[in-house]
Design an enzyme around this catalytic site. Structure first.
Site, PDB file in Angstrom:
ATOM      1  N   TYR A 142       0.859  -1.189   0.000  1.00 48.02           N
ATOM      2  CA  TYR A 142       0.000   0.000   0.000  1.00 48.02           C
ATOM      3  C   TYR A 142       0.888   1.230   0.000  1.00 48.02           C
ATOM      4  CZ  TYR A 142      -3.339   3.511   1.655  1.00 48.02           C
ATOM      5  OH  TYR A 142      -4.111   4.633   1.782  1.00 48.02           O
ATOM      6  N   ASP A 237       9.312   2.899  -0.907  1.00 53.05           N
ATOM      7  CA  ASP A 237       8.327   3.494  -0.005  1.00 53.05           C
ATOM      8  C   ASP A 237       8.682   3.042   1.406  1.00 53.05           C
ATOM      9  OD1 ASP A 237       6.219   4.223   1.570  1.00 53.05           O
ATOM     10  OD2 ASP A 237       4.655   3.376   0.277  1.00 53.05           O
ATOM     11  N   LYS A 265       5.776   8.968   9.054  1.00 57.13           N
ATOM     12  CA  LYS A 265       5.594   8.359  10.361  1.00 57.13           C
ATOM     13  C   LYS A 265       6.689   8.721  11.354  1.00 57.13           C
ATOM     14  CE  LYS A 265       2.752   4.668   8.402  1.00 57.13           C
ATOM     15  NZ  LYS A 265       1.452   5.174   8.828  1.00 57.13           N
TER      16      LYS A 265
END
Length: 427
Positions: A142, A237, A265
């Site tokens: 994702y 990613d 994050k």
């Protein structure tokens, strides 16, 4: 009616599904979401005052625990200077310098506000740099909710993407090819036919959105070699695994250097901040230097930058990741041992501060393996642990996270509760 139920019913009147991100709704596990009021260290408390050991950590950012005093102090100092300026600050330079120092593949970096914004911008940049349109992603990975990434594989070995979300046009989805994670043969076959038409390959070098799936070294090595040979931009990613599995991210751990990297994050310490960066010649294509446009009103927000800088400095201390990895491995090993003693088909894995739990006899290697695990049994386990005050991700398809303040005692308490639950499941 419980306070959590009351809040959930109230939320559904004004918020679609009652939540602002789908996994929070507990749809895959059933039951009522817990509405959190406060957090401290490895714990948070819900609206009814119940304490939980937190193994999601805001889905990764809280690597030093909630409200770490040094992060809190940095945020408070920043707040007293102003919330947002819409103009450059020295702190933006400092965090950019720190990211470039810690991640050798990043020569220049652009700050944004979310992981989706980072991946979307990196893909646009890769297309602008190469003059090509096609991208490759991998099943189960994702990368945010940009249109071209909300696709799944169709039938057959090498298939073009089909939309997995309403509102994504078939024309956009058709520009994305979806391949199987860790499948080197399929990857080589694709590049043999369409490599010279492909702008970018984007991959989670350690997958965390189909539960934790580690890459094979052969897979990452093939990615690098094939992208180099065909002039394709390799994008890692690392929004989730960056600064989670190692100080320099998965790329440092495996020794594979991507062309572009997306971060998020941990670099915000719980505040909304993300980034993308990489080779200087590619980054030079960005406005205001080049023709690829990207902008953000709150990019480099001073409060978020302060939290991120303080967090990055804490995790750069000697021995931090050795200790974090040992704690996480202790949890995975303990859960596996408890399940085996109870006779329950179960496995667990960990890397750095990430872990995965699977109701399957072996650790999965790809998305198809994860779908074969015992999801109903996971759901039962999830709720039993939740009742015991242990908060795992409310989905069998999500990785978990340990912080530096999850002590051995906290982890051993978790394993003890799990042992009781496994015995019940085996009965």
């Amino acid at each position: 009616m419980s306070q959590n139920q009351s809040l959930f019913e109230r939320a559904q009147r004004t918020i679609p599904g009652g939540v602002n991100s789908p996994v929070r709704a507990f749809r895959s596990v059933g039951g009522t979401p817990r509405f959190i009021e406060r957090a401290q260290g490895p714990y948070f408390w819900d609206a009814e005052g119940k304490r939980y050991v937190d193994y999601i950590g805001s889905w990764g950012p809280m690597i030093v625990g909630h409200l770490h005093p040094e992060v809190l102090e940095a945020v408070q100092r920043a707040l007293h200077s102003g919330f947002s300026f819409g103009a450059p600050t020295e702190a933006e330079i400092e965090i950019a310098e720190e990211i470039c120092r810690l991640v050798p593949s990043i020569e220049q970096v652009r700050l944004v506000s979310s992981g989706t914004e980072a991946t979307m911008s990196a893909l646009r940049l890769a297309r602008g740099f190469t003059g090509r349109s096609r991208i490759v992603k991998f099943e189960g990975c994702y990368h945010g909710h940009a249109d071209s990434l909300l696709v799944k594989a169709g039938s057959g070995l090498l298939t073009f993407g089909n939309p997995t979300s309403a509102g994504v046009s078939p024309e956009i989805a058709a520009q994305t090819t979806v391949l199987e994670y860790n499948n080197v043969e399929q990857l080589r076959e694709f590049f043999g036919s369409l490599g010279n038409e492909t702008a970018a390959v984007i991959v989670e070098p350690v997958a965390g959105n189909m539960n934790l799936i580690q890459p094979t070294r052969a897979f990452l090595t093939a990615l690098r070699e094939l992208c180099t040979a065909h002039g394709t931009v390799l994008i890692f990613d690392e929004v989730m695994c960056g600064f989670r599995v190692a100080l320099g991210g998965a790329q440092a751990l495996f020794g594979i250097k991507p062309d572009l990297t997306c971060l998020g994050k941990v670099i915000g310490g719980g505040m909304p901040i993300a980034a993308f960066g990489g080779r200087r010649d590619i980054m030079a294509m960005l406005a205001p230097l080049g023709a690829v446009y990207q902008a953000g009103t709150l990019s480099g927000n001073p409060v978020a930058v302060a939290a991120g800088l303080a967090t990055l400095r804490l995790i750069a201390e000697p021995g931090f990741f050795e200790d974090l990895g040992a704690r996480t491995a202790r949890l995975a090993r303990g859960l596996s041992d408890a399940a085996r003693e109870a006779g329950v088909a179960f496995s667990a894995d960990s890397i750095g501060g990430m872990f995965g739990i699977y109701f399957a006899p072996e650790v999965p290697k790809r998305f198809a393996d994860v779908t074969q695990s015992d999801i109903p049994r996971f759901n039962t386990f999830f709720h039993a642990m939740l009742d015991a005050g242990i908060y795992f991700a409310p989905s069998a398809y999500e990785a978990g996270f340990v912080s530096s303040v999850h002590t051995d005692a906290v982890i051993d308490e978790t394993i003890a509760h799990a042992s009781t639950v496994f015995s019940t499941l085996a009965a």
